[in-house]
Design a protein around this motif. Structure first.
Motif, mmCIF file in Angstrom:
data_model
loop_
_atom_site.group_PDB
_atom_site.id
_atom_site.type_symbol
_atom_site.label_atom_id
_atom_site.label_comp_id
_atom_site.label_asym_id
_atom_site.label_seq_id
_atom_site.Cartn_x
_atom_site.Cartn_y
_atom_site.Cartn_z
ATOM 1 N N GLY A 158 -4.417 1.570 1.231
ATOM 2 C CA GLY A 158 -3.206 1.393 1.344
ATOM 3 C C GLY A 158 -2.788 2.272 2.622
ATOM 4 O O GLY A 158 -3.048 3.451 2.622
ATOM 5 N N PRO A 193 0.615 3.253 -7.936
ATOM 6 C CA PRO A 193 0.583 2.110 -8.940
ATOM 7 C C PRO A 193 -0.004 0.956 -8.202
ATOM 8 O O PRO A 193 -0.768 0.450 -8.890
ATOM 9 C CB PRO A 193 2.009 1.819 -9.044
ATOM 10 C CG PRO A 193 2.716 3.084 -8.866
ATOM 11 C CD PRO A 193 1.770 3.941 -7.693
ATOM 12 N N GLU A 194 0.032 0.771 -6.848
ATOM 13 C CA GLU A 194 -0.526 -0.445 -6.204
ATOM 14 C C GLU A 194 -1.836 -0.414 -6.118
ATOM 15 O O GLU A 194 -2.654 -1.308 -6.072
ATOM 16 C CB GLU A 194 0.165 -0.591 -4.854
ATOM 17 C CG GLU A 194 1.707 -1.294 -4.992
ATOM 18 C CD GLU A 194 1.689 -2.539 -5.404
ATOM 19 O OE1 GLU A 194 0.835 -3.270 -5.021
ATOM 20 O OE2 GLU A 194 2.576 -3.019 -5.969
ATOM 21 N N LEU A 195 -2.677 0.882 -5.923
ATOM 22 C CA LEU A 195 -3.963 0.731 -5.799
ATOM 23 C C LEU A 195 -4.769 1.009 -6.907
ATOM 24 O O LEU A 195 -5.794 0.655 -7.139
ATOM 25 C CB LEU A 195 -4.257 1.959 -4.706
ATOM 26 C CG LEU A 195 -3.678 1.863 -3.111
ATOM 27 C CD1 LEU A 195 -3.904 3.210 -2.544
ATOM 28 C CD2 LEU A 195 -4.219 0.724 -2.428
ATOM 29 N N ALA A 235 4.912 3.758 -3.751
ATOM 30 C CA ALA A 235 4.148 2.550 -4.442
ATOM 31 C C ALA A 235 2.542 2.827 -4.227
ATOM 32 O O ALA A 235 1.825 2.038 -4.947
ATOM 33 C CB ALA A 235 4.474 1.464 -3.813
ATOM 34 N N ARG A 236 2.186 3.787 -3.601
ATOM 35 C CA ARG A 236 0.664 3.989 -3.195
ATOM 36 C C ARG A 236 -0.076 4.087 -4.505
ATOM 37 O O ARG A 236 -1.154 3.450 -4.664
ATOM 38 C CB ARG A 236 0.517 4.852 -2.180
ATOM 39 C CG ARG A 236 0.739 6.328 -2.858
ATOM 40 C CD ARG A 236 0.629 7.459 -1.503
ATOM 41 N NE ARG A 236 0.974 8.615 -2.253
ATOM 42 C CZ ARG A 236 1.306 9.707 -1.426
ATOM 43 N NH1 ARG A 236 1.172 9.593 -0.302
ATOM 44 N NH2 ARG A 236 1.606 10.802 -2.110
ATOM 45 N N VAL A 257 -10.124 -1.536 -1.114
ATOM 46 C CA VAL A 257 -8.444 -1.606 -0.858
ATOM 47 C C VAL A 257 -7.923 -0.530 -0.518
ATOM 48 O O VAL A 257 -8.268 0.611 -0.977
ATOM 49 C CB VAL A 257 -8.003 -2.098 -1.973
ATOM 50 C CG1 VAL A 257 -6.502 -2.205 -1.828
ATOM 51 C CG2 VAL A 257 -8.607 -3.512 -2.800
ATOM 52 N N LYS A 298 -3.549 -2.757 2.705
ATOM 53 C CA LYS A 298 -2.172 -2.912 2.023
ATOM 54 C C LYS A 298 -1.303 -2.061 2.769
ATOM 55 O O LYS A 298 -1.707 -0.896 2.680
ATOM 56 C CB LYS A 298 -2.134 -2.884 0.580
ATOM 57 C CG LYS A 298 -3.037 -4.033 -0.240
ATOM 58 C CD LYS A 298 -2.644 -3.596 -1.660
ATOM 59 C CE LYS A 298 -2.993 -4.701 -2.421
ATOM 60 N NZ LYS A 298 -2.498 -4.437 -3.817
ATOM 61 N N GLN A 299 0.026 -2.651 2.976
ATOM 62 C CA GLN A 299 0.904 -1.961 3.596
ATOM 63 C C GLN A 299 1.641 -1.407 2.470
ATOM 64 O O GLN A 299 2.182 -2.305 1.575
ATOM 65 C CB GLN A 299 1.852 -2.583 4.649
ATOM 66 C CG GLN A 299 3.051 -1.645 5.270
ATOM 67 C CD GLN A 299 3.858 -2.164 6.298
ATOM 68 O OE1 GLN A 299 3.655 -3.574 6.503
ATOM 69 N NE2 GLN A 299 4.659 -1.661 7.119
ATOM 70 N N LEU A 300 2.012 -0.036 2.276
ATOM 71 C CA LEU A 300 2.774 0.214 1.154
ATOM 72 C C LEU A 300 3.738 1.400 1.380
ATOM 73 O O LEU A 300 3.388 2.335 2.250
ATOM 74 C CB LEU A 300 1.626 0.935 -0.104
ATOM 75 C CG LEU A 300 0.429 -0.004 -0.410
ATOM 76 C CD1 LEU A 300 -0.383 0.784 -1.348
ATOM 77 C CD2 LEU A 300 1.329 -1.033 -1.282
#
Length: 107
Positions: free
Chosen positions: A56, A105-107, A102-103, A54, A96-98
């Motif tokens: 970002g 927490p999202e990854l 947010a990079r 994944v 994922k476009q972030l």
């Protein structure tokens, strides 16, 4: 009007700037990958076990990552590099476009 020499010169400067950005991006990615391997081998194993990498990206930073107007897919140097890494690892790639905030927490 503008002379052909001036236009050529301006295009050349733009190409040089893009090449410089690509070189810096490649160098940064290479250093990041080198740093990742010994310190976070467990994360690499996790990626391989999951079968998916994944990645970002901002998606707004041409030529690094941006949305193709025709396909609406995120493309660019970062996507190309991520595809090459995923292929080398033998895993599927998820882009994922972030937003910058947010990079992590999202990854």
């Amino acid at each position: 009007g503008t002379s052909p020499c001036l236009l050529l010169s301006q295009g050349s400067v733009s190409m040089q700037r893009n090449r410089r950005r690509l070189t810096h991006s490649l160098a940064a990615l290479g250093l990041a990958l080198l740093a990742l391997q010994p310190a976070h081998a467990d994360q690499l194993d996790d990626i391989k076990k999951k079968g998916e990498l994944v990645v970002g990206v901002l998606g707004t930073d041409e030529p690094n990552s941006f949305i193709d107007a025709k396909t609406r897919e995120i493309i660019g140097y970062e996507v190309d590099l991520a595809q090459a890494i995923a292929a080398r690892l033998g895993v599927k790639l998820q882009i994922k476009q972030l937003a910058v905030a947010a990079r992590i927490p999202e990854l």
